[in-house]
Scaffold this active site. Structure first.
Site, short mmCIF file in Angstrom:
data_model
loop_
_atom_site.label_atom_id
_atom_site.label_comp_id
_atom_site.label_asym_id
_atom_site.label_seq_id
_atom_site.Cartn_x
_atom_site.Cartn_y
_atom_site.Cartn_z
N HIS A 162 -8.58 3.79 19.97
CA HIS A 162 -7.83 4.37 21.09
C HIS A 162 -7.16 5.68 20.67
O HIS A 162 -6.21 6.13 21.31
CB HIS A 162 -6.77 3.41 21.63
CG HIS A 162 -7.24 2.00 21.79
ND1 HIS A 162 -7.88 1.56 22.92
CD2 HIS A 162 -7.22 0.94 20.95
CE1 HIS A 162 -8.21 0.28 22.78
NE2 HIS A 162 -7.82 -0.12 21.59
N SER A 292 -9.24 33.48 17.07
CA SER A 292 -8.60 33.83 18.34
C SER A 292 -8.26 35.31 18.34
O SER A 292 -7.82 35.85 17.33
CB SER A 292 -7.32 33.00 18.54
OG SER A 292 -6.54 33.52 19.60
#
Length: 470
Positions: A162, A292
């Site tokens: 999970h 970036s």
């Protein structure tokens, strides 16, 4: 004045080009789905048909056969385009174009055949060869990941269920989960390739009526014609029954295994992207690479993101042949034609790209053991709880009572970490390796008994180190 990018622009950059070909795919896969490959194969199929018909007694001369052989790749694409514009029929346009450079053979080109003789049979050849290009690439990826799994078989890492901290595993064992999925894909691609048959020589509605007429009712010769052409095209078997086309469920099977491969690669690259965020594992990052334009510190997992992006496209493509197979009325309808031109090629081109990219990733994965160790230390007391419960039960405790007590203490310890930013040092002296179970042994057995033996047929075809152009 003219709008920017108007039709007045005659250069190559003034028209849309599929980025699958112009930006990403290998030259080999690009050629496999090219016009030159397609129409060159059509001419070879016409040659095979003429050769087989001649051998079975039809009045076809050696001179006609030789003329066809000499012009297999002498394709006047401009003439073919003009003929198609005039005739509104792509196959007849190329029959005329081939006949133009083979005047002696003109009368026997396409003798007894329907358009699907060249169209469908070429598609099956191209699909088969597409698989033959993909399989060694997939085997190479599995081999590279197997090397990685072996190298890190014993390195403990925090397991997640999970996406929450769970029991420990090892870096190599996690990689084996990826490899196992890819091994299933290798088997699926092999099966799909081996299940492909040739459409063969079946005539307009699949009844072989035109060929039965050519051979004056001789059924044996018609069957032998089908067999001869099938062998010449490199297939062991032809479909015994067809309509005008081979069953479009074949396309469903082909794209299903490619879509399944896409799902595997999407899962693998998603894991890598999540691990990059945790700073535990990173994909290759070039010295001059910019992550970036605004944030100079960024090291974005752009290769894995590319794989996920294209894998999603690959997974959706199977819907097209599913719909097409469901609406092929009786012996065929032509609403399969335009969409098949797109989805079949794109599926193989996309699979080719993501395999090449994943190979590049797998050859340069960077592991940060200190980061992994620090995260383990933060969670280690919780890792010990299952062992503590078992020890308490062995000492005579009730399993449910013990679980509840440990649960309460664990939640209290977690609150200290989450709310106060404190250290989780409940069992600081417990060594992490005692909680990875049989992960190392599982890696060794899986690689030895399953993964590596599957790669044996591809050893001579495995690719060299993959450098990405973009």
């Amino acid at each position: 004045g003219k709008a920017v990018g108007s039709r007045g622009s005659g250069d190559a950059f003034g028209r849309y080009r599929s980025p699958l070909v112009s930006r990403y795919a290998s030259p080999e896969m690009g050629f496999n789905f090219s016009e030159r490959r397609k129409f060159g194969t059509w001419r070879r199929l016409w040659l095979y048909l003429a050769q087989a018909e001649k051998s079975l007694g039809l009045p076809i001369t050696d001179e006609q056969i030789q003329e066809m052989e000499a012009n297999l790749d002498n394709i006047d694409f401009k003439m073919a385009a003009e003929e198609e514009k005039r005739l509104r029929h792509d196959v007849m346009a190329h029959v005329h174009t081939f006949a133009h450079c083979c005047p002696k053979a003109a009368a026997i080109i396409h003798l007894g055949a329907t358009s699907c003789y060249v169209g469908d049979n070429t598609d099956l050849i191209v699909l088969r060869d597409g698989f033959n290009l993909l399989l060694p690439k997939l085997a190479t990826v599995i081999s590279r990941l197997a090397d990685f799994a072996e190298q890190y078989a014993d390195l403990p890492t925090l397991g997640f269920t999970h996406y929450q901290p769970a029991q420990l595993t090892t870096v190599g064992k996690r990689c084996c989960l990826w490899i196992q999925d890819l091994c299933m894909d290798l088997q699926n691609l092999e099966r799909a390739r081996n299940d492909l048959r040739f459409r063969g020589v079946k005539g307009t509605t699949g009844t072989q009526a035109s060929f039965l007429q050519l051979f004056e009712g001789d059924h044996d010769k018609v069957e032998e014609l089908d067999r001869l052409v099938t062998v010449k095209a490199g297939f062991k078997r032809a479909y015994l029954v067809t309509g005008q086309t081979y069953s479009r469920k074949v396309d469903v099977e082909v794209l299903s295994v490619l879509a399944s491969l896409g799902a595997s690669i999407h899962k693998i690259c998603t894991d890598i992207r999540l691990l990059a965020n945790l700073k535990e594992i990173e994909e290759p990052f070039e010295t001059d690479q910019i992550g970036s334009s605004a944030m100079p510190y960024k090291r974005n997992p752009m290769r894995s993101e590319r794989c996920c992006s294209l894998a999603r496209h690959l997974m959706t493509l199977v819907l097209n042949p599913l719909h097409t197979a469901s609406v092929q009325w009786f012996e065929r309808t032509l609403d399969d034609s335009a969409n098949r031109r797109v989805c079949l090629a794109e599926a193989f081109l996309t699979a080719d790209i993501i395999l090449s990219t994943l190979q590049n990733i797998s050859e340069g994965l960077v592991v940060y053991p200190k980061v992994i160790e620090r995260r383990i230390q933060q969670e280690l007391p919780f890792m010990a709880t299952e062992n503590i419960i078992m020890a308490m039960v062995k000492a005579g405790g009730n399993r449910q009572d013990c679980h509840e007590k440990i649960r309460i203490l664990s939640q209290q310890a977690a609150a200290v970490v989450k709310q106060e930013g404190g250290n989780n040092d409940l069992i600081a002296r417990i060594r992490s390796t005692s909680f990875t179970g049989r992960a190392s042994q599982q890696v060794a057995r899986f690689l030895k008994e399953e993964a590596r033996p599957m790669l044996t047929p591809y050893q001579s075809k495995m690719g060299v180190k993959m450098e990405l152009a973009l």
